[in-house]
Structure formats: structure tokens, C-alpha cells
Design a protein around this motif. Sequence first.
Motif, short mmCIF file in Angstrom:
data_model
loop_
_atom_site.label_atom_id
_atom_site.label_comp_id
_atom_site.label_asym_id
_atom_site.label_seq_id
_atom_site.Cartn_x
_atom_site.Cartn_y
_atom_site.Cartn_z
N THR A 32 1.43 -0.55 0.25
CA THR A 32 0.24 0.03 -0.33
C THR A 32 0.44 1.27 0.47
O THR A 32 1.59 1.51 0.65
CB THR A 32 -1.29 0.05 1.67
OG1 THR A 32 -1.60 -1.09 1.11
CG2 THR A 32 -2.03 0.78 0.61
N TRP A 34 -0.24 4.59 -1.05
CA TRP A 34 -1.24 5.16 -1.81
C TRP A 34 -0.18 6.59 -1.98
O TRP A 34 -1.12 7.18 -2.87
CB TRP A 34 -2.49 5.85 -0.10
CG TRP A 34 -3.23 4.64 0.06
CD1 TRP A 34 -3.86 4.11 1.36
CD2 TRP A 34 -3.69 3.91 -0.70
NE1 TRP A 34 -4.28 3.32 1.41
CE2 TRP A 34 -4.75 2.90 0.15
CE3 TRP A 34 -4.15 3.25 -1.68
CZ2 TRP A 34 -5.64 1.10 0.15
CZ3 TRP A 34 -4.94 2.83 -2.68
CH2 TRP A 34 -5.35 1.75 -1.48
N ASP A 171 -11.67 4.20 -0.71
CA ASP A 171 -12.17 4.80 1.23
C ASP A 171 -13.70 5.09 1.48
O ASP A 171 -13.48 5.98 2.21
CB ASP A 171 -10.78 5.42 1.45
CG ASP A 171 -11.00 4.63 3.33
OD1 ASP A 171 -11.83 3.50 3.46
OD2 ASP A 171 -10.16 4.92 4.08
N HIS A 203 -11.89 0.01 -4.14
CA HIS A 203 -11.28 -0.79 -3.06
C HIS A 203 -12.61 0.96 -2.33
O HIS A 203 -12.76 1.80 -2.33
CB HIS A 203 -10.75 1.05 -3.06
CG HIS A 203 -10.01 1.02 -1.54
ND1 HIS A 203 -9.82 2.33 -1.21
CD2 HIS A 203 -9.39 0.20 -1.09
CE1 HIS A 203 -8.87 2.43 0.42
NE2 HIS A 203 -9.36 0.99 0.31
N GLN A 226 -11.77 -4.17 2.81
CA GLN A 226 -11.18 -3.66 3.73
C GLN A 226 -11.85 -4.03 4.71
O GLN A 226 -12.73 -2.95 5.34
CB GLN A 226 -11.24 -1.96 3.14
CG GLN A 226 -10.39 -1.64 4.38
CD GLN A 226 -10.58 0.20 4.70
OE1 GLN A 226 -9.94 0.60 5.50
NE2 GLN A 226 -11.41 0.78 3.59
N GLU A 256 -7.31 -3.68 1.95
CA GLU A 256 -6.78 -2.97 3.13
C GLU A 256 -6.95 -3.75 3.74
O GLU A 256 -8.12 -3.40 5.00
CB GLU A 256 -7.31 -1.83 3.52
CG GLU A 256 -6.77 -0.77 4.28
CD GLU A 256 -7.28 0.48 3.70
OE1 GLU A 256 -7.10 1.55 4.96
OE2 GLU A 256 -7.76 1.21 2.50
N TYR A 259 -3.08 -2.41 9.01
CA TYR A 259 -1.50 -2.35 8.77
C TYR A 259 -0.41 -2.33 9.87
O TYR A 259 -0.49 -2.11 10.72
CB TYR A 259 -1.48 -0.60 8.14
CG TYR A 259 -1.92 -0.22 7.01
CD1 TYR A 259 -2.33 -1.18 6.04
CD2 TYR A 259 -2.07 0.95 7.17
CE1 TYR A 259 -3.13 -0.68 5.05
CE2 TYR A 259 -2.80 1.19 5.28
CZ TYR A 259 -3.92 0.61 4.87
OH TYR A 259 -4.48 0.68 3.40
N GLY A 296 0.22 -3.08 4.50
CA GLY A 296 0.49 -2.29 4.07
C GLY A 296 1.21 -2.18 5.61
O GLY A 296 0.70 -2.24 6.63
N TRP A 301 1.76 3.46 3.29
CA TRP A 301 1.23 4.79 2.84
C TRP A 301 1.07 5.68 2.67
O TRP A 301 1.09 6.44 1.86
CB TRP A 301 0.29 4.08 3.06
CG TRP A 301 -1.07 4.79 4.50
CD1 TRP A 301 -0.60 4.11 5.76
CD2 TRP A 301 -1.86 5.93 4.60
NE1 TRP A 301 -1.54 4.58 6.55
CE2 TRP A 301 -1.87 6.48 5.53
CE3 TRP A 301 -1.52 7.05 3.46
CZ2 TRP A 301 -2.70 6.95 6.21
CZ3 TRP A 301 -2.44 8.02 3.50
CH2 TRP A 301 -2.84 8.48 5.30
#
Length: 447
Positions: A32, A34, A171, A203, A226, A256, A259, A296, A301
Motif C-alpha cells: 500500500t 497511496w 475508502d 476499493h 477492506q 486493506e 497495517y 500495508g 502508505w
Amino acid sequence: MDNEQMQHLRISENRRFLVKEDGSPFFWLADTAWELFHRLNREEADYYLTKRAEQKFTVIQAVALGEVDGLNVENPYGRLPLLKNSSGQYDPTLPDVSGDYSYWDHVDYIIDKAASLGLYIALLPTWGDKFNKAWGKGPVIFDEDNARVYGRWLGQRYKDKPNIVWVLGGDRPLITSRHFGVINSMAEGLAEGDEGRHIKTFHPVGGHSSSYHVHEEEWLDFNMLQSGHGALNTPNYDMVRKDYDLLPVKPTLDGEPCYEDHPIGFKEANGYFDAADVRKAAYWAVFAGAAGHTYGHHCVWRMCTEPSSYFVMRWQDALMRPGASQMQYLRALIESRPYLERIPDQSLIAENYDGANHLRATRGGDYAFIYSPNGLMIKVNMGIIFGHTVKAYWYDPRNGSTTPIGEYENRGVRSFMPPSGGRGNDWVLILDDASKDYPMPDVDSLK
């Protein structure tokens, strides 16, 4: 390797997995990142991508219009992704491609660098706050019309880049008809622009799967869920299994999960998810039938450069956290046995446990894997895989080592006690038809 040598990804004939154009299996092992396009310069991006390629990741998840105030905060070269229209609003139909080192030139560079390392980019056209602010910076800039134009432009720009997977969403939930309209229009625009060359997913917001909103949309090639960061021992295997049972059949994966080094429940006082947590989420999901998994790290991220109690280290240091380095052992295990026949099968487990100790099993015709998160005894219903006798091994998710246990009759119920127990002492029991000569998992064999 370059983009000419990369292959587009497709959905397997049985609709459960991702494959390359030539039909060879593709295990989605994503990191991950982002804020990759938004916050890293070229030298930093080179370092990041090279390190993840060395760690045997296959996919990088990154966002074009970034989460961290991606419309207003410049990239390292002082560039923004969009121009403003006559009303003074950033306009998705006006990407700024002027001059050298434009924002999009930088995105191009990173995509090509990833291809040179054999990495795919799971590319989000935008973070979700740009169509449903809900929380975060926003602003909302998308409607159905400009979402289609922007999608078509992106699709055209990257239609000749095989190492792209489109990820809609970002998200945020789809609540109003406008939200659905924006996403569907953007998906249609992407397909118009890239002539349908790249597969697509969505996502979702935490605790949900793309299947909740868009499973039956024709543009959705595979589901992404997620499981999120809300609590320890989130049963993502239930989310995967729910997607696995849906019709029409589509692959699914946890895009996701918790993390590494993320505050549990978003509160530093609760402590942080660690390597044991991220391994558990990965094996639970994949053994439940997922077509891969996304790892992640909380500081990667965001590409954190100023550590705090919420982001506890620099992204460069976070790249080497143990959970990240251990993901390759999951990939090596899955790729070591016949790939496209693998199914989830809890009937292998004679007695299971609740919560943190939950066992998860997956198998092919002549092999089986059973995961024990804390090294508790595994009681197996034998006779489910082929073979008069089976060879048994312990596989260590922490270091990828394999230890022979013995050879057993393939009938009745047999108990296997892992070499160690307690938190962080997770093990995979491997059972093979003794007439087969399968190789032991080996990260050095991963391409």
C-alpha cells in the motif's frame, strides 16, 4: 523488464484467480503506497519500488489524486495534477500536463519504473473524498460528466501500459445516486479510453467489500474488501468467504487489512498492530479463498517523514519492518503447489478454535495447507486429499523454512502439534500426497 515485456492481467477461466495473458497464474501480493505519486521524488520512488520488488511484491497500490490534500499540495517538483476552471475550481477535465516534470509526467515515470522491476500498479484515479468528502480534505470535484471525461483521458494515457489495474472508489461509501453515477461513469470512461485492456476493481470503505455496492456491475472484474484497522483479530475470512459464495463468481481479496504499526482502533493508547497481526490477516484471507493479499504499513502508505505517536517511523525505515519482509513467504507457499485448482476447505479441520486461534484450511486435489495463528494443535480429517499416504511438513511464516514431520496413512483423524506455541508462533501444516514430489516453498524461485 519493461512495459513491452509485461502482460496484461486477466481473470482465470474458473473466475477465482488472476492470471496473465498467457494463462499463467498471478498471485496478487500488493503493498500500500497511496501517496507514492504525490509525495516521493524520482530517486525516492526508485528506492521504494526496488526494495518492494526485492521483497517479492507483485503489485503497488497508489492514488493519482492523492488522499493527503492531493489537489492543493504540490508534488516534490512543485506540480499539481489539475488546473482550475473559470469558476476557480480544480477541474478533472483539465489535467495539467504542461512543461517538463508535470505531475502526470512524474506518474508516467513511476509506472514505467515499476514495469522495469516487474511490478504492477493498482492505480486509483482518485481518492474517494473527491466524490464523497465524508471526512478528509476533499473538495468534491466529480460529477457524472467530468468523471467520464477524466476516466477516458486516464484510460487513453495508459492504454499501452500493461502493468495497470484500475481501482475505483477510494475508502468512501457509495450512498447517493450521484456517488454511484460518478463511479460507473468513471469506469465507463476508463474502458473507453483504454479499449478495455485493463481489469478493474473497487476499493471500499472499512468493514465492507466492493461486492456490497457494485458486485453485479459488468465493469467490476474482481472484488476488493477492506477488513481495516478497527480491532484485533478481525475475521476477514468471513468477508472473503461471503464474496467467494456470491454469483456471478468473481475473485476477491483483502485490499486493506490491518497495517503494520497502525494504532489499533485508530488510538495510540491501544498499541499497534504488529507482524503477527498482519501475517494472520494474510493467511486467514488467502486460505479462505482470496486470490492474493495486500500488505500495508501505516508509515509507508503516507510516506511519513516526521514520526509521531500516530506515525511512528520514517517510511524508509518502515520498508524493512518484519511483516513486510515476511509476505514473500506466503507467496512462495501458494505458488509452490498447483495454483488454479486451490479451494478453501474447512472440512479438513476436525476441531477448530474461536477468535484469535481460528484455524483456516485450503487445498488442491493432492495437497492441503492449514494455518494455526498461535501454534495450537491441529486435528485433521484425513482422506480428503488424494493419496494412500501423505507427507507432512511444518512451514514457518516468519522465515519461510520447512521442517519434515513424517509420513502417515491418509485416513481417520490425526493430530499435529506445531513446534512452538503462543502469540507470534504461527505455523502452516503442509500435507502432500506422498506419491507426489512437490518442491518446498522457496522465495528464490519467485519471479
